[in-house]
Design a protein around this motif. Structure first.
Motif, PDB file in Angstrom:
ATOM      1  N   ASP A 641      40.630  50.557  40.122  1.00  0.00           N
ATOM      2  CA  ASP A 641      40.369  49.877  38.850  1.00  0.00           C
ATOM      3  C   ASP A 641      40.786  48.414  38.902  1.00  0.00           C
ATOM      4  O   ASP A 641      40.225  47.576  38.202  1.00  0.00           O
ATOM      5  N   GLY A 642      41.779  48.093  39.725  1.00  0.00           N
ATOM      6  CA  GLY A 642      42.257  46.711  39.780  1.00  0.00           C
ATOM      7  C   GLY A 642      41.196  45.760  40.291  1.00  0.00           C
ATOM      8  O   GLY A 642      41.011  44.661  39.745  1.00  0.00           O
ATOM      9  N   ALA A 643      40.434  46.144  41.362  1.00  0.00           N
ATOM     10  CA  ALA A 643      39.390  45.270  41.903  1.00  0.00           C
ATOM     11  C   ALA A 643      38.279  45.059  40.889  1.00  0.00           C
ATOM     12  O   ALA A 643      37.725  43.961  40.745  1.00  0.00           O
ATOM     13  N   LEU A 644      37.937  46.153  40.155  1.00  0.00           N
ATOM     14  CA  LEU A 644      36.882  46.040  39.143  1.00  0.00           C
ATOM     15  C   LEU A 644      37.295  45.087  38.026  1.00  0.00           C
ATOM     16  O   LEU A 644      36.516  44.233  37.588  1.00  0.00           O
ATOM     17  N   LYS A 645      38.530  45.225  37.569  1.00  0.00           N
ATOM     18  CA  LYS A 645      39.025  44.345  36.497  1.00  0.00           C
ATOM     19  C   LYS A 645      39.053  42.896  36.956  1.00  0.00           C
ATOM     20  O   LYS A 645      38.677  41.977  36.233  1.00  0.00           O
ATOM     21  N   LYS A 646      39.477  42.682  38.187  1.00  0.00           N
ATOM     22  CA  LYS A 646      39.532  41.327  38.719  1.00  0.00           C
ATOM     23  C   LYS A 646      38.140  40.703  38.805  1.00  0.00           C
ATOM     24  O   LYS A 646      37.941  39.527  38.488  1.00  0.00           O
ATOM     25  N   ALA A 647      37.135  41.515  39.199  1.00  0.00           N
ATOM     26  CA  ALA A 647      35.764  41.003  39.296  1.00  0.00           C
ATOM     27  C   ALA A 647      35.229  40.620  37.924  1.00  0.00           C
ATOM     28  O   ALA A 647      34.540  39.607  37.760  1.00  0.00           O
ATOM     29  N   LYS A 648      35.534  41.434  36.902  1.00  0.00           N
ATOM     30  CA  LYS A 648      35.085  41.118  35.548  1.00  0.00           C
ATOM     31  C   LYS A 648      35.712  39.820  35.045  1.00  0.00           C
ATOM     32  O   LYS A 648      35.046  38.991  34.423  1.00  0.00           O
ATOM     33  N   ILE A 649      37.008  39.648  35.292  1.00  0.00           N
ATOM     34  CA  ILE A 649      37.689  38.417  34.856  1.00  0.00           C
ATOM     35  C   ILE A 649      37.097  37.207  35.553  1.00  0.00           C
ATOM     36  O   ILE A 649      36.859  36.160  34.943  1.00  0.00           O
ATOM     37  N   GLU A 650      36.837  37.353  36.861  1.00  0.00           N
ATOM     38  CA  GLU A 650      36.275  36.237  37.626  1.00  0.00           C
ATOM     39  C   GLU A 650      34.897  35.847  37.081  1.00  0.00           C
ATOM     40  O   GLU A 650      34.566  34.670  36.944  1.00  0.00           O
ATOM     41  N   LEU A 651      34.076  36.855  36.733  1.00  0.00           N
ATOM     42  CA  LEU A 651      32.744  36.584  36.192  1.00  0.00           C
ATOM     43  C   LEU A 651      32.836  35.851  34.855  1.00  0.00           C
ATOM     44  O   LEU A 651      32.100  34.889  34.601  1.00  0.00           O
ATOM     45  N   ALA A 652      33.747  36.303  33.987  1.00  0.00           N
ATOM     46  CA  ALA A 652      33.903  35.658  32.684  1.00  0.00           C
ATOM     47  C   ALA A 652      34.342  34.200  32.840  1.00  0.00           C
ATOM     48  O   ALA A 652      33.872  33.309  32.121  1.00  0.00           O
TER      49      ALA A 652
END
Length: 758
Positions: A641-652
């Motif tokens: 879940d950490g990698a997914l959350k990090k990718a979402k933050i980076e996209l935003a």
């Protein structure tokens, strides 16, 4: 002229018309006994006296009726025999016409004395007893502001008074009370000086008299006899009678700004005060009467009278033949430093040296004040070398710091500056008002500081009480922890390894409980030790000792349970638990090394080192159990879940940077770079979503129809109409017509919007 006969001059000064011949041609007369005497409780500088008699009580002449309430205070005595008829507010000699606490005595005409304690052989009394006799006689200065004489004599007990100065100047126009006193009671004056000399043992005694009193000079010179006191006669000039001015005239020495004569080893006393001291010590009589000048052209018989304190002013003036049709102003004191009395009901008090009944021609009212022309005559006339013009401007502007910097409180309020002012500015009134304001502010600041100190002291008391309560609570906690640890140790001792293995879950809870109790015991011990370091008391020391034993027992119980039941290796090691175990072991290892480096550790530090070593052993065993556990299989790895959350933050973040650059109008190259970065972030998010194993979110697009301009305008009108109506409804004073118009407006706007939408 020899050095002893030398006279110095003072700066400034004036020569107003003296008019002393009105009252100095007849001997001192006894004033008639009034039917009623009013004795204010505060006839002096300092705290008022406290009544010790009751209404209806009969008193004798000279009896104490009000006792001094503080160090700077003097008592009040009955001037004659009679009955106390009232205790409370009465007219007081003050320009404001205010009332003040007083004792009223209805006289009986018998003049019956109370028992007196004369002491003609006063030289056998020690310093303290002699001072106390003067204090109990109620004597304060009779020539100035009325400062308690006993306090003045005892103001510098550790400093030598080398010069005693007797003030017989009486420089104020019209007043002749001291002149007649020196003429008729020179022997009593010298006797009073002898008492002062016996008290303070000065190196020299200087008696200062202006040269406009030849009869008084001759009488004092004759009474001096073979004494070594030096009589100094000097030219008449106002205000030579000021304490600091007289010192400068007789000795050439100036009193420092803001200082007292005692600061330079000098003491001044008025001639009337010296006679009062003679009467108090030699005859045992308290201060119940004084010599007062009755003068002015509105009187048929100006004179000096010996008057009982408390006598109404009106009766005295009637005795001197007052013609009220001629009276313009009634002044207590002289025309330079006196003040106008509001009525004739006020009594004579200890500082009443003159009553001046003037006519309009004699003392005409001052003309209206004009603007200052900066002539500088006020500065030339000032005997204190001040700058009256600047003080006047600062007083009008309430610039208190500037007033103090320009030595406002060195002003003796002699009135010389106002006397010479061509613009008729009442300068002294400004100075008096400014002094009162400054004193009032300082008093408020003093009260505020006192309140602050009381608050801080209360907070300190509460803190100490809270610390005591906390120490007691910690002691109870330590005792409870010690008892629980002992119970746990007793229960864990006989258990076999088989029984422990049979209940792994219960053993884990027990270890956790023991660890918490050991930690709480350590915290309680540390807190108690800090309190002991700040406030070393026997109670705190006993509590620290008990807490130390309890902490050691709790730690021992924990160590025993940990050694007997090492934790079983987990099937899959938790990364968070492993990390925590490593951190705990590293921190304990650092603490142990720190204590081991000490050259001579104390008993407390040695005990702490032992405990830390035990904890370190347990932490290393726990860490070893993690190391020996099998590694987790990749098939059962949890979703990342950490990698997914990090990718979402980076996209935003990339999307926000692009929007910001577009609004700022950045160049196309920059925008292209940000678009590429956004595309890369979207790709990374897709990869993270696939790796997480979660289902792909279903994208639902909603087609929002744009709103037309007419609908937007109608909705805006409805919103404004509704807001205006609510505003009027909240207003209690809104007109009915306005409310009705607002309601109609809202209804029309809503109807138009509805028709347009349909």
């Amino acid at each position: 002229m020899s050095a002893q006969e030398r006279i110095w001059d003072i700066p400034g000064g004036i020569h107003p018309a003296e008019r002393k011949e009105l009252s100095n041609r007849t001997p001192i007369q006894p004033a008639p006994l009034p039917k009623r005497l009013t004795l204010p409780l505060n006839q002096h500088i300092g705290a008022p006296a406290e009544p010790i008699v009751a209404v209806g009580e009969r008193v004798l002449k000279g009896q104490l009726i009000a006792a001094a309430t503080g160090f700077v205070s003097v008592p009040v005595h009955a001037p004659t025999s009679g009955t106390v008829s009232f205790i409370g507010p009465q007219p007081y000699p003050h320009v404001s016409g205010m009332l003040a606490p007083a004792i009223v005595i209805e006289t009986d005409g018998l003049e019956q004395w109370c028992p007196l304690e004369p002491c003609p052989d006063y030289r056998h009394l020690d310093h303290g007893k002699l001072i106390e006799r003067i204090r109990q006689a109620g004597i304060n200065g009779l020539g100035g502001a009325g400062f308690p004489t006993a306090v003045k004599l005892n103001a510098r007990p550790t400093q030598k008074i080398h010069t005693l100065i007797i003030n017989g100047t009486e420089c104020e126009p019209y007043i002749t009370a001291d002149d007649l006193l020196m003429r008729e009671r020179a022997a009593e004056l010298i006797s009073g000086i002898d008492i002062l000399v016996h008290l303070i043992q000065p190196d020299q005694v200087l008696i200062g008299i202006e040269d406009n009193k030849p009869e008084a000079i001759a009488a004092v010179r004759l009474a001096l006899s073979e004494r070594s006191y030096e009589l100094k006669v000097f030219p008449t000039k106002y205000p030579s009678g000021g304490e600091k001015q007289l010192i400068q005239i007789l000795t050439g020495v100036e009193v420092p700004s803001g200082g007292l004569p005692a600061d330079i080893g000098m003491l001044c006393q008025n001639v009337g005060t010296c006679v009062a001291i003679h009467d108090a010590i030699i005859h045992g009589k308290p201060l119940i009467s004084r010599i007062t000048t009755l003068t002015g052209e509105a009187l048929a018989k100006p004179m000096n009278v010996e008057v009982l304190l408390g006598t109404p002013v009106g009766e005295l003036l009637a005795f001197a033949g007052l013609d009220r049709s001629k009276l313009n102003r009634l002044i207590m004191g002289g025309p330079m430093m006196g003040f106008t009395l509001p009525d004739f009901a006020v009594p004579v008090i200890k500082t009443t040296n003159c009553l001046l009944a003037s006519t309009t021609a004699e003392l005409p009212p001052p003309p209206p004040a004009l603007p200052c022309i900066r002539c500088g005559e006020c500065a030339e006339a000032c005997p204190a070398s001040l700058l009256p013009q600047q003080l006047h401007f600062f007083a009008m502007g309430q610039e208190h710091e500037q007033l103090k910097a320009h030595n406002l409180f060195d002003c003796i309020e002699c009135g010389a500056c106002a006397y010479v002012c061509p613009s008729s500015i009442p300068l002294v009134q400004y100075y008096r008002a400014a002094k009162a304001e400054i004193r009032d502010l300082e008093q408020k600041q003093l009260k505020a500081e006192h309140s602050k100190q009381r608050f801080e002291q209360r907070q300190e008391r509460l803190r100490r009480a809270e610390e005591q309560k906390e120490a007691e609570r910690l002691a109870r906690t330590a005792k409870a922890a010690q008892a629980k640890a002992a119970q746990a140790q007793a229960a864990a001792g006989p258990e076999s390894s088989e029984s422990v293995a049979a209940k792994p879950a219960g053993l884990s809870d027990e270890l956790k409980k023991l660890k918490i109790e050991a930690s709480m015991a350590q915290v309680a011990l540390k807190k108690a030790e800090k309190q002991l370091a700040a406030h070393a008391t026997a109670e705190l020391q006993a509590q620290v000792d008990a807490l130390r034993l309890a902490a050691a027992a709790a730690q021992q119980a924990l160590d025993t349970a940990t050694a007997a039941n090492p934790p079983a290796p987990a099937a899959t090691a938790d990364d968070g638990a492993l990390k925590k175990a490593k951190i705990d072991a590293a921190m304990l290892r650092a603490q142990v090394r720190k204590l081991e480096k000490l050259d001579a550790p104390s008993a407390e530090q040695q005990s702490e080192l032992t405990q830390l070593r035990s904890q370190l052993d347990a932490a290393e065993k726990l860490l070893a159990s993690f190391d020996s556990a099998p590694a987790p299989t990749a098939a059962k790895a949890p979703a990342d879940d950490g990698a997914l959350k990090k990718a979402k933050i980076e996209l935003a973040m990339k999307r926000a940077e692009l929007k910001k650059a577009e609004k700022a109008g950045s160049d196309e190259a920059t925008l292209n770079g940000l678009r590429e970065a956004l595309a890369a972030a979207e790709q990374s998010l897709h990869q993270a979503e696939e790796a997480s194993g979660k289902p792909v979110p279903e994208l639902v697009r909603t087609d929002k129809q744009p709103i037309d301009e007419i609908t937007r305008a109608l909705k805006t009108e409805v919103a404004f109409a509704r807001a205006d109506l609510r505003k009027l409804e909240r207003d209690e004073h809104a007109a009915t017509d306005a409310l009705e118009q607002a309601r109609v407006r809202l209804a029309d706007a809503e109807q138009k919007l509805s028709e347009h939408q349909t």
